[in-house]
Design an enzyme around this catalytic site. Structure first.
Site, PDB file in Angstrom:
ATOM      1  N   ASP A  67       5.931   2.590   1.533  1.00 51.49           N
ATOM      2  CA  ASP A  67       4.949   3.465   2.189  1.00 51.49           C
ATOM      3  C   ASP A  67       3.633   2.722   2.359  1.00 51.49           C
ATOM      4  O   ASP A  67       3.203   1.977   1.466  1.00 51.49           O
ATOM      5  CB  ASP A  67       4.713   4.729   1.361  1.00 51.49           C
ATOM      6  CG  ASP A  67       5.994   5.528   1.168  1.00 51.49           C
ATOM      7  OD1 ASP A  67       6.698   5.760   2.164  1.00 51.49           O
ATOM      8  OD2 ASP A  67       6.288   5.902   0.015  1.00 51.49           O
ATOM      9  N   ASP A  69      -0.311   3.557   3.295  1.00 61.36           N
ATOM     10  CA  ASP A  69      -1.321   4.586   3.493  1.00 61.36           C
ATOM     11  C   ASP A  69      -2.613   3.972   4.009  1.00 61.36           C
ATOM     12  O   ASP A  69      -2.954   2.827   3.670  1.00 61.36           O
ATOM     13  CB  ASP A  69      -1.599   5.322   2.178  1.00 61.36           C
ATOM     14  CG  ASP A  69      -0.373   6.056   1.658  1.00 61.36           C
ATOM     15  OD1 ASP A  69       0.532   6.331   2.469  1.00 61.36           O
ATOM     16  OD2 ASP A  69      -0.319   6.333   0.444  1.00 61.36           O
ATOM     17  N   ASP A 145      -7.216   7.845  -8.655  1.00 64.54           N
ATOM     18  CA  ASP A 145      -6.837   8.017 -10.054  1.00 64.54           C
ATOM     19  C   ASP A 145      -6.943   6.739 -10.879  1.00 64.54           C
ATOM     20  O   ASP A 145      -7.686   6.662 -11.850  1.00 64.54           O
ATOM     21  CB  ASP A 145      -5.435   8.628 -10.158  1.00 64.54           C
ATOM     22  CG  ASP A 145      -4.406   7.933  -9.275  1.00 64.54           C
ATOM     23  OD1 ASP A 145      -4.700   6.857  -8.718  1.00 64.54           O
ATOM     24  OD2 ASP A 145      -3.286   8.472  -9.146  1.00 64.54           O
TER      25      ASP A 145
END
EC number: 2.7.7.19
Length: 443
Positions: A67, A69, A145
């Site tokens: 993935d 992003d 995070d």
């Protein structure tokens, strides 16, 4: 003081470090062409755009991200205007998904760390339930995070931008939360599972201050959405690092929260046989993922909840319940109890139960039942599960050997079995005919 302001005060001050192209290994040839198209179109429209998060982190450690992003200063609505193949999703986090066939590039707007009243942020009991307040790249970095996920790759000069010390943490193979760990876990308790999962995936350690609150705050995970915990379970155990994920959950006290009845069964199983079955199943799953072979959530949960099922079955049978009824009751009980924590869809829970219930039928050698079992749609999964159980005990070794051969040549094996059964029947029929010799009467 409002929770969001408190979070802001505990967040570190961002400090930009630019790692030039000749000092890192991220290359455009390793980046999805679709992600590059998004980045270039954002730039051409006058917006800032960066590859961000896991893709940058994985590329830095020599991985192959699935993935890609993108983070930008364009709002979701502005992104949608740039791409006809874009849809907006999410309530908690408003995102733009740009669709290229089967690939989706997720585009997120830079988020601010505090709410000045112009955006949409909601905090309940220290937990961030909605966050759509937009800000700068610096604010976006400290809202992420882990430091390893707060790295930005720029197509302007091919540099990596680091605002939180993530570049060194990746080099040192360390997971570190940004800001005060306890506050960040309370904000989103699933981060505790993410810490374990990412450490397992990357072979990283968890920094001491990041790891310390996990055991104390683990019960907060039970308040998370069951559907979200189901997805997290799939990521933990079906991504090629199930063994390390399981060991991490054990090590940090998360297993009793995520799989409470399984944890209780493992704790009461002194021989360790049930744990051995789990580890064997996880190793098998990791091998299948590595070989690009299919993996099934139904089989995974049959494995994860097997200790709980065994314990429930033993308890019911010890109460005098008939074996068949006890099996069904145990399967239903374990499934229903687990649904309180993890939302297991019926399309997975029903096959999971079938795998369990078929285990008792492998001991049958009657011709009709044997053909029926071989033709069962869950036969192969149930047989594979039976084979895994050998890791805990060799009690079923003969059954495994028999059914392995039966799959290769069912007619011959069943004929041989029928012949052996007939032979035993003949011996049983002859037994009454053997009489003692009659004693002659004395004259």
């Amino acid at each position: 003081m409002p929770p969001d302001q408190d979070t802001a005060n505990l967040a570190p001050e961002p400090s930009l470090r630019i790692i030039p192209r000749d000092q890192h290994c991220v290359s455009r040839k390793d980046i999805s062409s679709s992600a590059l198209r998004v980045l270039y179109r954002l730039r051409d429209a006058g917006f800032a755009g960066y590859l961000v998060g896991g893709a940058v982190r994985d590329l830095l450690v020599g991985g192959h991200p699935k993935d890609f992003d993108v983070a930008t200063d364009a709002t979701p609505e502005q992104v949608k205007q740039l791409f006809r193949n874009c849809r907006l999703i999410g309530r908690r986090f408003r995102l733009a998904h740009v669709v290229f066939g089967r690939e989706i590039i997720e585009v997120a707007t830079f988020r601010a760390n505090t709410d000045d009243g112009s955006g949409d942020r909601e905090v309940e009991g220290g937990r961030l339930v909605r966050d759509n307040v937009y800000g700068s790249i610096e604010e976006d970095a400290i809202r992420r995070d882990f430091t390893a996920n707060a790295l930005y790759y720029s197509i302007e000069d091919f540099s990596v931008r680091d605002y939180t010390g993530g570049y060194d943490d990746v080099a040192n193979r360390l997971m570190r939360l940004i800001g005060d760990p306890e506050t960040r876990y309370r904000e989103d308790p699933v981060r505790m599972l993410r810490a374990v999962r990412l450490a397992a995936k990357l072979g990283f350690g968890i920094e001491a201050a990041t790891a310390e609150p996990i055991g104390r705050l683990a019960p907060l995970i039970a308040d998370s959405a069951p559907a979200r915990l189901f997805e997290e379970c799939l990521k933990l155990f079906l991504s090629g690092h199930a063994v390390e994920s399981f060991l991490g959950l054990e090590r940090h006290g998360l297993l009793p929260v995520l799989l409470p009845e399984t944890a209780a069964a493992l704790a009461s199983n002194r021989s360790g046989a049930l744990r051995n079955v789990l580890l064997a199943g996880f190793r098998n799953t990791d091998e299948r993922v590595a070989n690009d072979e299919p993996v099934s959530p139904a089989f995974l949960f049959a494995l994860l909840l097997w200790p709980a099922y065994c314990r429930a079955l033993y308890q019911l049978q010890s109460q005098g319940m008939h074996a068949v009824e006890a099996q069904r009751r145990a399967a239903d009980r374990v499934t229903v109890h687990q649904l309180d924590t993890v939302a297991l869809p019926r399309r997975f829970s029903l096959p999971m139960q079938e795998i369990w219930l078929l285990q008792s039928r492998f001991g049958s050698r009657q011709r009709k039942r044997m053909f029926k079992l071989l033709g069962h749609p869950r036969f192969r999964a149930a047989f594979d599960f039976l084979s895994l159980r050998l890791a805990g005990s060799d009690e079923h070794a003969a059954d495994v050997a028999f059914w392995r051969e039966a799959q290769l040549d069912p007619a011959n094996v069943i004929a041989a079995q029928a012949e052996a059964a007939a032979s035993r029947d003949e011996e049983a029929d002859e037994e009454p005919r053997r009489r003692r010799r009659r004693r002659r009467r004395k004259p």
